[in-house]
Design a protein around this motif. Structure first.
Motif, PDB file in Angstrom:
ATOM      1  N   LEU A 536     -77.356 -25.989   1.387  1.00  0.00           N
ATOM      2  CA  LEU A 536     -78.238 -27.241   2.041  1.00  0.00           C
ATOM      3  C   LEU A 536     -77.439 -28.447   2.458  1.00  0.00           C
ATOM      4  CD1 LEU A 536     -81.727 -27.252   0.237  1.00  0.00           C
ATOM      5  CD2 LEU A 536     -81.380 -26.706   2.424  1.00  0.00           C
ATOM      6  N   ASP A 537     -76.010 -28.297   1.908  1.00  0.00           N
ATOM      7  CA  ASP A 537     -75.098 -29.445   2.260  1.00  0.00           C
ATOM      8  C   ASP A 537     -75.024 -29.408   3.666  1.00  0.00           C
ATOM      9  OD1 ASP A 537     -74.969 -30.252  -0.491  1.00  0.00           O
ATOM     10  OD2 ASP A 537     -73.011 -29.370  -0.750  1.00  0.00           O
ATOM     11  N   LYS A 538     -74.673 -30.836   4.108  1.00  0.00           N
ATOM     12  CA  LYS A 538     -74.364 -30.834   5.657  1.00  0.00           C
ATOM     13  C   LYS A 538     -73.231 -30.187   6.015  1.00  0.00           C
ATOM     14  CE  LYS A 538     -76.882 -35.282   6.037  1.00  0.00           C
ATOM     15  NZ  LYS A 538     -76.820 -36.649   6.440  1.00  0.00           N
ATOM     16  N   GLU A 539     -72.302 -30.125   5.233  1.00  0.00           N
ATOM     17  CA  GLU A 539     -70.903 -29.577   5.780  1.00  0.00           C
ATOM     18  C   GLU A 539     -71.091 -28.053   5.889  1.00  0.00           C
ATOM     19  OE1 GLU A 539     -70.393 -31.002   1.347  1.00  0.00           O
ATOM     20  OE2 GLU A 539     -71.214 -31.684   3.145  1.00  0.00           O
ATOM     21  N   ARG A 540     -72.143 -27.472   5.232  1.00  0.00           N
ATOM     22  CA  ARG A 540     -72.340 -26.057   5.371  1.00  0.00           C
ATOM     23  C   ARG A 540     -73.539 -25.807   6.258  1.00  0.00           C
ATOM     24  NH1 ARG A 540     -69.449 -26.491   0.611  1.00  0.00           N
ATOM     25  NH2 ARG A 540     -71.001 -27.706  -0.174  1.00  0.00           N
ATOM     26  N   GLU A 541     -73.774 -26.364   7.313  1.00  0.00           N
ATOM     27  CA  GLU A 541     -74.709 -26.083   8.641  1.00  0.00           C
ATOM     28  C   GLU A 541     -74.373 -24.880   8.855  1.00  0.00           C
ATOM     29  OE1 GLU A 541     -76.994 -28.436  12.081  1.00  0.00           O
ATOM     30  OE2 GLU A 541     -75.236 -29.448  10.915  1.00  0.00           O
ATOM     31  N   ARG A 544     -75.390 -22.126   6.767  1.00  0.00           N
ATOM     32  CA  ARG A 544     -76.782 -22.196   6.872  1.00  0.00           C
ATOM     33  C   ARG A 544     -77.537 -21.249   8.012  1.00  0.00           C
ATOM     34  NH1 ARG A 544     -77.511 -26.752   5.270  1.00  0.00           N
ATOM     35  NH2 ARG A 544     -78.150 -28.057   7.328  1.00  0.00           N
ATOM     36  N   LYS A 545     -77.031 -21.703   9.117  1.00  0.00           N
ATOM     37  CA  LYS A 545     -77.587 -21.122  10.447  1.00  0.00           C
ATOM     38  C   LYS A 545     -77.282 -19.628  10.560  1.00  0.00           C
ATOM     39  CE  LYS A 545     -77.394 -25.291  13.330  1.00  0.00           C
ATOM     40  NZ  LYS A 545     -76.761 -25.937  14.410  1.00  0.00           N
ATOM     41  N   ASN A 668     -85.490 -25.615  10.998  1.00  0.00           N
ATOM     42  CA  ASN A 668     -84.942 -26.867  10.579  1.00  0.00           C
ATOM     43  C   ASN A 668     -84.953 -27.198   8.962  1.00  0.00           C
ATOM     44  OD1 ASN A 668     -83.858 -29.246  11.218  1.00  0.00           O
ATOM     45  ND2 ASN A 668     -85.779 -30.473  11.600  1.00  0.00           N
ATOM     46  N   GLN A 670     -84.035 -28.582   5.676  1.00  0.00           N
ATOM     47  CA  GLN A 670     -83.130 -29.472   5.153  1.00  0.00           C
ATOM     48  C   GLN A 670     -83.580 -30.156   3.811  1.00  0.00           C
ATOM     49  OE1 GLN A 670     -83.543 -33.328   7.557  1.00  0.00           O
ATOM     50  NE2 GLN A 670     -84.637 -31.680   8.766  1.00  0.00           N
ATOM     51  N   ARG A 671     -82.655 -30.997   3.297  1.00  0.00           N
ATOM     52  CA  ARG A 671     -83.104 -31.693   2.108  1.00  0.00           C
ATOM     53  C   ARG A 671     -84.049 -32.750   2.267  1.00  0.00           C
ATOM     54  NH1 ARG A 671     -79.300 -30.638  -1.997  1.00  0.00           N
ATOM     55  NH2 ARG A 671     -77.257 -29.660  -1.401  1.00  0.00           N
TER      56      ARG A 671
END
Length: 681
Positions: A536-541, A544-545, A668, A670-671
């Protein structure tokens, strides 16, 4: 308190005072036990003490023959030795003529100061605190000739000075719940003083709030009458400051102000003695824990269970009769572990379990989400989904425990109740590293294990190849009819019996089923939480996708890729930061190579040495080794239990990807905003 000094205290005080008197002083020649000082001697000692302390900074002061370490502290074993001796040494009783000779000068100075200040008499003080005034010396103290001597000195009871009256008053008789036994006036004054100190201390009154201390700190300060110390708080300090010298259950920690033989007598009378240990903890220095941080070193230890023994087996065996074969690393239990493994991973079972996890994750996400804005939904993913699904799985598919849920409203235990049982048992066995928390964990785990084992035994009796009616089987039948529980556990139990080559009995089988459901459920909950939090961290978007794109692809290649993503997350955030082992023999641990390809020096350990295997550090070892799923970093050691972590690893690699498919396939994801989207570690 002078009358209560132990003989060891008196001896130590005499030696300390003699060291402060000038050489050749007359008092130095007096025999032991009759060492008395004059007021002039006291002034000399005070002067020498002051001059000595002024020459040395406070952080370098020493006492009792102790020597400070390089870091300025004292050795733990020396401090523990003093404290343990203090518990062993019995205090003397209150009463007239009981004050040591060396304290005589202090008593004399106290009497003179009271007269100089115009302190009230004993009867005046008793009147002030609401006690009956004494009418005669015999009423004050009828022991021996104490009353006669006092009458000769003071003539009338109203003339009796406060200091003398308090020190020589008749002591209370020992009895149940009364061990201190001072004079009644002193005890009343102490109680009043304690109340005033408490009411006047802001740290114990107005500032004692969760806002100031945090909820955890407030609870940590709260008195717990079921902590093994009858509500005492001092044991918490000893357990945390000197854990190596105050083991869990030791009366030296729980009741440090009572000599152990006396405490054993009373605990036996209360039928509680079996919960405590009464032997004195070790006196000598305890060998420090040796950290193992390299991947090769950790793997070497975990794969050698004959030499490096687990340290949690005692906790596991405490819970139930028989052995937790799935909790230890004993080679002789290989057949038992294979038996449970065959039942858990029987043909087609893991695929069915994966489908179960995927479908139930989707169902709970829909059921327990709530609208948080236009076209937006929120859910407490850990509490309402991740914590719940493994609990449903072990209850409905493995153990047959009557769970209360939306589908089975007549069940006996709620999701949170079973979750509490499982995680408490897991914490007691595997992560019980705080001695101050051992007692409540032990007590609660014992109760919870008994509850779960009873249901497991009933299911075993009903599912086995037994044609005869049994009490346990009847109980299981009644439970099914009454609760209408969801129970698909028969295939697991039938395979368990089929694989039972050692012909283990119901009790041993039930203990091993308990070990499986506890270890698998708790590990799944912990590991899934870490994996979801990691991605869920932004740098692992991007990752995640990628996971979301694979959510509907069920080919073996995709399954392997998702398992690789799980391993990569657990490499960075393993469920356990580390685990402990104890060397059963002298051994050499090979540490492998460093990042430059050079051999690390091997580590030699001795029999009895304790090792901490740092799973978190080992997973960051720079040695390259393919793990699949887009990671080519280190070999994975996420669970740290060696040969018996096979079940957890298998479940995590098969079942966590199923939950990831359901979670990250949502649009979508996200945290949540602010602290609601963060996880406390």
């Amino acid at each position: 308190w002078h009358a209560t000094l132990t003989s060891k205290d008196e001896e130590w005080l005499e030696q300390a005072v003699k060291s402060l008197l000038p050489r050749g002083h007359a008092a130095l020649s007096k025999p032991k036990g009759s060492f008395e000082l004059t007021e002039e001697d006291f002034k000399i000692i005070s002067k020498n003490t002051k001059e000595h302390n002024e020459k040395i900074p406070p952080h370098k002061w020493v006492f009792g023959g102790l020597v400070r370490n390089k870091d300025g502290g004292f050795d733990d074993h020396e401090l523990a030795h003093i404290l343990l001796d203090a518990t062993d040494n019995q205090a003397c009783a209150y009463g007239a003529r009981g004050i040591p000779a060396i304290m005589k000068v202090v008593e004399v100075m106290g009497i003179k100061t009271a007269r100089k200040w115009g302190v009230c008499s004993l009867n005046e003080f008793r009147k002030f605190v609401g006690l009956k005034q004494y009418e005669s010396f015999e009423e004050w103290n009828p022991t021996g000739d104490i009353a006669k001597v006092a009458r000769d000195l003071y003539q009338h009871i109203d003339n009796l000075e406060l200091y003398v009256g308090l020190m020589c008053e008749e002591s209370k008789k020992p009895g149940d719940g009364a061990g201190l036994c001072p004079g009644y006036t002193i005890s009343r004054a102490i109680l009043a003083d304690a109340v005033c100190l408490t009411r006047g201390d802001r740290f114990l009154t107005t500032d004692l709030t969760p806002y100031n201390l945090t909820s955890w700190g407030f609870q940590d300060c709260a008195r717990d009458t079921k902590n093994g110390s009858m509500g005492g708080m001092f044991s918490k300090l000893l357990f945390r400051a000197l854990p190596e010298y105050y083991p869990p259950g030791s009366v030296y920690a729980h009741f440090p102000f009572v000599v152990p033989p006396e405490m054993e007598h009373w605990l036996t009378k209360m039928n509680l003695h079996q919960r405590y240990t009464f032997n004195r903890p070790p006196k000598g220095p305890v060998t420090p824990v040796i950290p193992i941080v390299s991947a090769a070193g950790v793997q070497s230890v975990l794969q050698n269970p004959t030499v490096f023994k687990t340290m949690h087996l005692g906790s596991a065996q405490h819970l139930v009769d028989g052995s937790f074969f799935c909790f230890d690393n004993e080679p002789r239990h290989i057949n038992a572990r294979n038996m449970v493994g065959n039942a858990l991973t029987r043909t087609g079972a893991m695929d069915n379990y994966a489908k179960y996890f995927r479908e139930h994750t989707r169902r709970l996400l829909k059921l327990r989400s709530f609208r948080s804005g236009p076209n937006r939904y929120a859910v407490n993913i850990v509490r309402d989904v991740i914590n719940v699904i493994p609990i449903h799985w072990i209850c409905e598919e493995i153990a047959g425990i009557p769970l209360k849920s939306e589908e089975a409203p007549r069940g006996i235990y709620t999701e949170q109740e079973v979750y509490e049982m499982v995680t408490t048992i897991y914490s007691f066995v595997f992560i019980n590293n705080d001695n101050s928390e051992d007692w409540p964990l032990r007590e609660h785990s014992t109760v919870y294990a008994k509850i779960l084992v009873e249901y497991i035994q009933n299911r075993l009796q009903a599912s086995g190849n037994h044609r005869m009616l049994s009490i346990r089987g009847i109980k299981d039948l009644i439970s099914h009819l009454f609760t209408q529980e969801i129970d698909h556990s028969d295939p697991f139990y039938q395979m368990l019996f089929k694989s039972n080559s050692d012909q283990l009995g119901i009790d041993e089988l039930s203990s091993n089923v308990l070990s499986v459901i506890v270890s698998c459920a708790a590990t799944l909950i912990h590991a899934t939480t870490h994996v979801v939090d990691y991605y869920l961290d932004k740098e692992r978007e991007a990752e995640r996708k990628r996971i979301a794109g694979l959510a509907t692809d069920f080919t073996p290649e995709t399954n392997a890729t998702l398992a690789g993503y799980v391993r990569e997350a657990l490499r960075h955030a393993p469920p356990a930061a580390g685990t402990f082992r104890k060397a059963a023999a002298d051994a050499r641990i090979e540490q492998g190579k460093d990042e430059k390809g050079r051999d690390r020096p091997p580590l030699d350990v001795k029999k009895g040495d304790r090792l901490f295997l740092s799973i978190a550090q080992a997973n960051k070892d720079p040695i390259k080794s393919s793990t699949g799923g887009g990671s080519d970093k280190t070999p994975q050691i996420p669970f740290g239990r060696g040969t018996n972590s096979y079940y957890e690893e298998t479940c995590c690699e098969k079942l966590i990807p199923a939950m990831l498919r359901a979670i990250f396939s949502l649009p979508n994801v996200q945290r949540g905003p602010g602290f609601t989207g963060t996880m406390n570690r």
